[in-house]
Design a protein around this motif. Sequence first.
Motif, PDB file in Angstrom:
ATOM      1  N   ALA A  76       0.831  -1.202   0.000  1.00 35.19           N
ATOM      2  CA  ALA A  76       0.000   0.000   0.000  1.00 35.19           C
ATOM      3  C   ALA A  76       0.871   1.260   0.000  1.00 35.19           C
ATOM      4  N   THR A  77       1.901   1.277   0.846  1.00 30.47           N
ATOM      5  CA  THR A  77       2.760   2.459   0.888  1.00 30.47           C
ATOM      6  C   THR A  77       3.570   2.571  -0.398  1.00 30.47           C
ATOM      7  N   ALA A  78       3.976   1.423  -0.958  1.00 31.40           N
ATOM      8  CA  ALA A  78       4.709   1.459  -2.225  1.00 31.40           C
ATOM      9  C   ALA A  78       3.857   2.085  -3.316  1.00 31.40           C
ATOM     10  N   ALA A  79       2.569   1.758  -3.310  1.00 27.51           N
ATOM     11  CA  ALA A  79       1.673   2.320  -4.326  1.00 27.51           C
ATOM     12  C   ALA A  79       1.632   3.842  -4.205  1.00 27.51           C
ATOM     13  N   VAL A  80       1.587   4.349  -2.965  1.00 28.73           N
ATOM     14  CA  VAL A  80       1.555   5.799  -2.764  1.00 28.73           C
ATOM     15  C   VAL A  80       2.882   6.428  -3.191  1.00 28.73           C
ATOM     16  N   LEU A  81       3.982   5.711  -2.953  1.00 23.43           N
ATOM     17  CA  LEU A  81       5.291   6.265  -3.306  1.00 23.43           C
ATOM     18  C   LEU A  81       5.537   6.220  -4.809  1.00 23.43           C
ATOM     19  N   TYR A  82       4.912   5.266  -5.504  1.00 22.09           N
ATOM     20  CA  TYR A  82       5.326   4.973  -6.872  1.00 22.09           C
ATOM     21  C   TYR A  82       4.300   5.381  -7.931  1.00 22.09           C
ATOM     22  N   VAL A  83       3.021   5.187  -7.642  1.00 24.23           N
ATOM     23  CA  VAL A  83       1.997   5.457  -8.655  1.00 24.23           C
ATOM     24  C   VAL A  83       1.576   6.924  -8.559  1.00 24.23           C
ATOM     25  N   PRO A  84       1.758   7.703  -9.632  1.00 27.05           N
ATOM     26  CA  PRO A  84       1.513   9.144  -9.561  1.00 27.05           C
ATOM     27  C   PRO A  84       0.129   9.494  -8.998  1.00 27.05           C
ATOM     28  N   GLN A  85      -0.904   8.754  -9.451  1.00 29.00           N
ATOM     29  CA  GLN A  85      -2.267   9.083  -9.008  1.00 29.00           C
ATOM     30  C   GLN A  85      -2.407   8.939  -7.497  1.00 29.00           C
ATOM     31  N   PHE A  86      -1.824   7.858  -6.938  1.00 33.04           N
ATOM     32  CA  PHE A  86      -1.907   7.658  -5.486  1.00 33.04           C
ATOM     33  C   PHE A  86      -1.030   8.665  -4.749  1.00 33.04           C
ATOM     34  N   ALA A  87       0.107   9.019  -5.365  1.00 32.16           N
ATOM     35  CA  ALA A  87       1.000  10.005  -4.750  1.00 32.16           C
ATOM     36  C   ALA A  87       0.268  11.330  -4.577  1.00 32.16           C
ATOM     37  N   ILE A  88      -0.472  11.726  -5.615  1.00 31.03           N
ATOM     38  CA  ILE A  88      -1.221  12.978  -5.562  1.00 31.03           C
ATOM     39  C   ILE A  88      -2.358  12.871  -4.547  1.00 31.03           C
ATOM     40  N   LEU A  89      -3.008  11.705  -4.549  1.00 30.80           N
ATOM     41  CA  LEU A  89      -4.172  11.507  -3.692  1.00 30.80           C
ATOM     42  C   LEU A  89      -3.801  11.564  -2.218  1.00 30.80           C
ATOM     43  N   PHE A  90      -2.689  10.923  -1.867  1.00 30.12           N
ATOM     44  CA  PHE A  90      -2.363  10.785  -0.451  1.00 30.12           C
ATOM     45  C   PHE A  90      -1.257  11.735   0.008  1.00 30.12           C
ATOM     46  N   GLY A  91      -0.297  12.050  -0.891  1.00 35.20           N
ATOM     47  CA  GLY A  91       0.776  12.972  -0.514  1.00 35.20           C
ATOM     48  C   GLY A  91       1.598  12.459   0.652  1.00 35.20           C
ATOM     49  N   ARG A  92       1.943  13.356   1.561  1.00 34.86           N
ATOM     50  CA  ARG A  92       2.652  13.025   2.819  1.00 34.86           C
ATOM     51  C   ARG A  92       3.842  12.091   2.586  1.00 34.86           C
ATOM     52  N   ARG A  93       4.657  12.382   1.608  1.00 36.11           N
ATOM     53  CA  ARG A  93       5.709  11.447   1.204  1.00 36.11           C
ATOM     54  C   ARG A  93       6.634  11.007   2.338  1.00 36.11           C
ATOM     55  N   PRO A  94       7.119  11.935   3.180  1.00 40.72           N
ATOM     56  CA  PRO A  94       8.048  11.493   4.242  1.00 40.72           C
ATOM     57  C   PRO A  94       7.405  10.485   5.192  1.00 40.72           C
ATOM     58  N   LEU A  95       6.145  10.705   5.547  1.00 38.43           N
ATOM     59  CA  LEU A  95       5.448   9.773   6.439  1.00 38.43           C
ATOM     60  C   LEU A  95       5.332   8.401   5.776  1.00 38.43           C
ATOM     61  N   VAL A  96       4.917   8.412   4.508  1.00 43.30           N
ATOM     62  CA  VAL A  96       4.746   7.153   3.788  1.00 43.30           C
ATOM     63  C   VAL A  96       6.087   6.432   3.652  1.00 43.30           C
ATOM     64  N   MET A  97       7.143   7.188   3.394  1.00 39.31           N
ATOM     65  CA  MET A  97       8.478   6.592   3.295  1.00 39.31           C
ATOM     66  C   MET A  97       8.867   5.911   4.599  1.00 39.31           C
ATOM     67  N   THR A  98       8.609   6.580   5.711  1.00 34.18           N
ATOM     68  CA  THR A  98       8.979   6.018   7.009  1.00 34.18           C
ATOM     69  C   THR A  98       8.213   4.729   7.288  1.00 34.18           C
ATOM     70  N   VAL A  99       6.904   4.754   7.024  1.00 31.75           N
ATOM     71  CA  VAL A  99       6.096   3.552   7.262  1.00 31.75           C
ATOM     72  C   VAL A  99       6.589   2.412   6.375  1.00 31.75           C
ATOM     73  N   HIS A 100       6.878   2.745   5.115  1.00 31.64           N
ATOM     74  CA  HIS A 100       7.361   1.729   4.170  1.00 31.64           C
ATOM     75  C   HIS A 100       8.694   1.138   4.654  1.00 31.64           C
ATOM     76  N   LEU A 101       9.578   2.012   5.099  1.00 31.19           N
ATOM     77  CA  LEU A 101      10.903   1.568   5.552  1.00 31.19           C
ATOM     78  C   LEU A 101      10.788   0.590   6.719  1.00 31.19           C
ATOM     79  N   TYR A 102      10.011   0.986   7.733  1.00 34.53           N
ATOM     80  CA  TYR A 102       9.980   0.153   8.934  1.00 34.53           C
ATOM     81  C   TYR A 102       9.163  -1.121   8.735  1.00 34.53           C
ATOM     82  N   SER A 103       8.087  -1.063   7.967  1.00 33.77           N
ATOM     83  CA  SER A 103       7.359  -2.308   7.708  1.00 33.77           C
ATOM     84  C   SER A 103       8.215  -3.239   6.853  1.00 33.77           C
ATOM     85  N   GLY A 104       9.038  -2.657   5.966  1.00 34.14           N
ATOM     86  CA  GLY A 104       9.949  -3.478   5.170  1.00 34.14           C
ATOM     87  C   GLY A 104      11.028  -4.128   6.015  1.00 34.14           C
ATOM     88  N   LEU A 105      11.588  -3.350   6.943  1.00 29.51           N
ATOM     89  CA  LEU A 105      12.611  -3.912   7.829  1.00 29.51           C
ATOM     90  C   LEU A 105      12.030  -5.025   8.694  1.00 29.51           C
TER      91      LEU A 105
END
Lengths: 260, 289
Positions: free
Chosen positions: B60-89
Amino acid sequence: MAPSHYEIRTVARGWARIGSLAVFTEGVVEGSPVGRRVVLGLIALGAAGVAVGAEVEEAVDKVTAPLRRSDPTGLTELIPGTGFEIYTVASSVPHLSAADYQLKVHGLVNQPMTLTLPQLEAMPQTEMTRDFQCVTGWRVSDVHWSGVRLADLLDRVETQPTARAVTFRSFDGLYTESLTIEQARRSDVLVALRMLDGPVSYEHGGPVRLYVAPMYGYKSIKWLGEIELVDQVDPGWWEVRGYDVDAWIGKSNGRDDQPV
Amino acid sequence: MSRGHGDVGREHDDVGREHDMGPEHEDAAAETRAGEIRRFGLSTRWVHRTTAFLFGVCIATAAVLYVPQFAILFGRRPLVMTVHLYSGLALPVPTLLGWLAGLGLRDRSGAGFRRDTAELNRFGPADGAWLRDHLIVGPARRLRRRPPATSTSITTTAAAAVSAAGAQNSGKILLGGKFNAGQKLYAAGVAGSIVVFLGTGLLMWFGADLNLPDRYRTGATFVHDLFAYGIFFAACGHLWMASRDPVARAGMRTGYVPSWWATTEHPHWDTRTNADPAPITQKIGESSR
């Protein structure tokens, strides 16, 4: 079955039920460790991809570039390593129409003003075709940009001698950027009204964004709403989060990309 | 399958068994339940659950980071990056915990996951036959189709192992047949992908600090993106197949599947090692009256 052909391995010990007896047993799974081979194969594939991925990506980019230019669906944006990525830090960004848009220019200037889009369009337009390089690694080659030179705009508002730097603010309410006055007066810094052969689209920061050709993409602030002349550089949104303030392509952020 | 009924049955089953054979045989008792077979232990189910949740967050976070439409829809890139990083770890953690939990423990309390991964790893003749039947399509499939001769020999070996074990009250039991080759391949694909995601992700995140040349950082990003597509479509297929089989879902939810399902879906599964024997079924019937 030819037992010699398959490895046999003890895998588990525990109580199992056979008929009416509960017995302590060793469990045995027969066969070749194909699962392990798949895992190791994927890891090898990943490592090879890291080694040659940059070249592969470049090749893919060349092949898909013509497709991207004539793609109304935007699906080509999903091809890995090609085209623009869309980054936004705010939860939502207002949609401003051409009629609603205003650019406020103020601070250490003699003629503070608020410009509308038609007013910006009436100023001399500069065109250039240059790459866009992101600090995260992706690069879009030969993007066609057009707009008002920032230097022209600064002349029009008559900057005061005490103005040493420029602060840019996005109308997303969060993002900011900065340039020194010397950087801002370079001829390859545009207040862009058009990119990719059309008005700057919403996702690319429209109706008006900045394009700082010689610097990494985070300097090219999107959804530009305000320009303020100040007496010293105020580090921008990503810069207080670790990126270099002077973001020269190939000479900052620990990267060696080809300059634009 | 009636969940409520199953629970009642299991309770009585445990009680009857304890009385019958003493507490040291509880592990075996846990294996049985009226008309049902234990497919997944607690450890396997928890590893599955937590890994699925973390993968869901990553996708889900990857979709927000990668797909332009979701990026625009949700924004908040740093928050999404952090969630993606820690769930990945965190992604490999459930598997590692499952393995550690299984060390030196009996099947019921944690070794189930180790046992399941061992079985997922091993491909026998039946898996070869399955792959030939399912992955080869069109004319090639007709040409290569062979009678499933392997199944009988497996059963024979299993029977021999079981009888040997029964005679000595200890010994070797042939495990296997609980998964088909497609499930084994999927599991291996997910496991390998987790390692690749972790490796390339760390290169992307710490590449600048490590002074890694740009081209390897770009390569890592490229691999990360490609594997993300792969795992997305694989997970969609996984969910699609689960959506078509409520019994399989119940098996992962409760740990038990009906015997009839085991024999039809996994004909090579030697269910005698954990099938519900007749005397126990009678005992359940008596005690619930």
